[in-house]
Write an enzyme that holds these catalytic residues in place. Structure first.
Site, short mmCIF file in Angstrom:
data_model
loop_
_atom_site.label_atom_id
_atom_site.label_comp_id
_atom_site.label_asym_id
_atom_site.label_seq_id
_atom_site.Cartn_x
_atom_site.Cartn_y
_atom_site.Cartn_z
N ARG A 16 0.75 -1.19 0.11
CA ARG A 16 0.13 0.06 0.06
C ARG A 16 0.75 1.31 0.05
O ARG A 16 0.41 2.25 -0.29
CB ARG A 16 -0.99 0.02 1.12
CG ARG A 16 -2.22 -1.03 1.00
CD ARG A 16 -2.99 -0.87 2.01
NE ARG A 16 -2.70 -1.49 3.20
CZ ARG A 16 -3.43 -1.42 4.59
NH1 ARG A 16 -4.21 -0.35 4.64
NH2 ARG A 16 -2.81 -2.25 5.33
N ASN A 169 -5.12 -5.98 19.14
CA ASN A 169 -3.97 -6.43 19.38
C ASN A 169 -3.11 -5.52 18.49
O ASN A 169 -2.97 -5.38 17.49
CB ASN A 169 -3.91 -7.99 18.78
CG ASN A 169 -2.43 -8.60 18.75
OD1 ASN A 169 -1.76 -8.28 19.57
ND2 ASN A 169 -2.16 -9.43 17.69
#
Length: 457
Positions: A16, A169
């Site tokens: 990305r 997380n």
């Protein structure tokens, strides 16, 4: 305390980012992302750091050098697989901090607290978690009715109920090394992505009777950088931290939101930084300076009591009580000594300007040595290039160079000499001499009227 080592996962390409460079070498405030993470681990007490590299490994190794060890993940098969590649470097016992190379905002204080919590709770795994209002994209921390951590589930594998959990997380852990080794043998790639998840090791250790805990950290610190947009977010946060540190140390920053200071820049107390200023690399600014507005200083040393206004200073050394600008350009390898004035629209290139000299305006000084108390007149130029080679101009002490003078190098001007305005100097000038190198003025009276009569004007 048990021995602490760190493993940093830095093998991904970062699609990305749309870059030919590995994601983790992109810079935040002048420092590669992965280097921020390495330094945080070291400052948290890690005796050794192992970086797992893959795509563009040479570039990662170039920015980190020999301060870390490298494990190579030839094919990226998940976070669990990455840790497997680093297993040979781990001691048999102790604790391992597992971090990601794309989280440059993590601080050593948070990592230290994570380790201390891990020890005090007697955990086998301690997860750095955080609470996000919008947890999309992150794995979720799943707890039982008593609040104990049961497992971590990746978003792509989460049920709709699990996706509603807001405790996420961070991808950072402290793990007992012996328990980790055992769990890595049990991990499979039976999931939607066909990868070996490190998160599965947490559930495996729990099923082995291990104790799992989670410590919530600041959400700002665990932001991962996966795109140019996220890179800009990290840059903004880090810039705020850096600016606040300088202000706490006695530097005045008029507008922190429009001031850009790299991580390794040093600034003395009572210096004022005006808006639009960019301080980069390993620049060092002294005390009682005024820098800006809209100045850029890169890898340069600026002494005490200096003023740099609307100007650029690159890889150069500037002494004390120097005034630069507005609109001056100090190019690399220049040395500007004490009490010098470099005025508006002046360019200095690879030159030494000795104490008390003045280059006030509209002047180019390249490949030159100026002595003490030299005055360079407006529009004066050291003509340093003959089309093939650069040549040097040497100007002695107390020399006065008039306006619109060309000093054609190589040439030497002796102490106390004067150069008449409009001269083109091609030969050395003796000490104490006046050099004039221009044609005598001739006035041709009636010339204009005559030309008009002949139809030529």
């Amino acid at each position: 305390m048990e021995e602490l080592v760190s493993v940093i996962l830095a093998a991904g390409l970062g699609k990305r980012m749309k870059s030919k460079y590995p994601k983790v070498v992109h810079k935040v405030c002048g420092k590669p992302m992965v280097k921020w993470v390495v330094e945080a681990a070291q400052e948290a007490g890690s005796k050794e750091v192992i970086v797992v590299v893959g795509h563009g490994r040479e570039m990662v190794e170039e920015v980190l050098g020999d301060e870390v060890k490298y494990a190579y993940q030839k094919v990226q098969l998940g976070t669990g697989h990455a840790v497997m590649m680093a297993e040979e470097f781990l001691p048999l016992e102790g604790m391992v901090l597992i971090l990601t190379g794309d989280t440059p905002l993590i601080t050593s204080d948070t990592l230290r607290k994570l380790v201390e919590y891990h020890i005090s709770e007697g955990n086998d795994v301690t997860i750095l978690s955080s609470i996000f209002d919008d947890p999309a994209g992150y794995g979720r921390i799943i707890r039982d009715e008593s609040g104990n951590v049961v497992k971590i589930v990746e978003e792509k594998d989460a049920s709709e109920e699990e996706k509603r959990v807001k405790e996420i997380n961070s991808g950072m852990y402290v793990v007992d090394i012996a328990k980790l080794r055992a769990a890595l043998k049990e991990i499979t790639n039976d999931n939607a992505q066909g990868e070996y998840y490190l998160t599965d090791a947490v559930e495996i250790i729990r099923n082995m009777g291990g104790k799992i805990g989670a410590l919530a950290g600041e959400s700002e610190e665990i932001i991962g950088v996966n795109s140019r947009v996220q890179l800009s977010v990290a840059e903004k946060v880090m810039r705020r931290r850096i600016n606040e540190k300088h202000m706490e140390n006695g530097v005045t920053i008029i507008d922190p939101d429009s001031t850009y200071i790299d991580a390794e820049v040093e600034i003395g107390r009572d210096t004022v930084i005006l808006p639009g200023t960019i301080l980069q690399g390993k620049s060092k600014i002294g005390e009682d300076c005024e820098i800006g507005p809209s100045s850029r200083i890169v890898d340069s040393t600026i002494g005490n009591g200096c003023n740099v206004m609307y100007s650029v200073v690159l890889s150069s050394s500037v002494g004390n009580n120097v005034k630069i600008g507005p609109f001056a350009h100090i190019r690399p390898e220049s040395v500007i000594k004490n009490n010098v004035k470099i005025g508006d629209f002046v360019e200095i290139k690879k030159s030494v300007i000795d104490e008390g000299s003045k280059v006030p305006h509209l002047t180019y000084v390249g490949d030159a040595e100026l002595g003490k108390n030299v005055n360079m007149g407006c529009g004066s130029i050291t003509v340093n290039y003959d089309g093939k080679q650069k040549h040097k101009t040497i100007i002695g002490d107390n020399v006065f160079v008039g306006c619109n003078v060309n000093l054609v190098a190589p040439v030497k001007i002796g102490n106390n000499a004067y150069i008449a305005a409009g001269s083109t100097i091609t030969e050395d000038v003796p000490e104490g001499a006046l050099a004039i190198a221009r044609s005598r003025q001739t006035n041709k009276e009636g010339w204009v009227e005559e030309r008009i009569k002949k139809g030529r004007l």
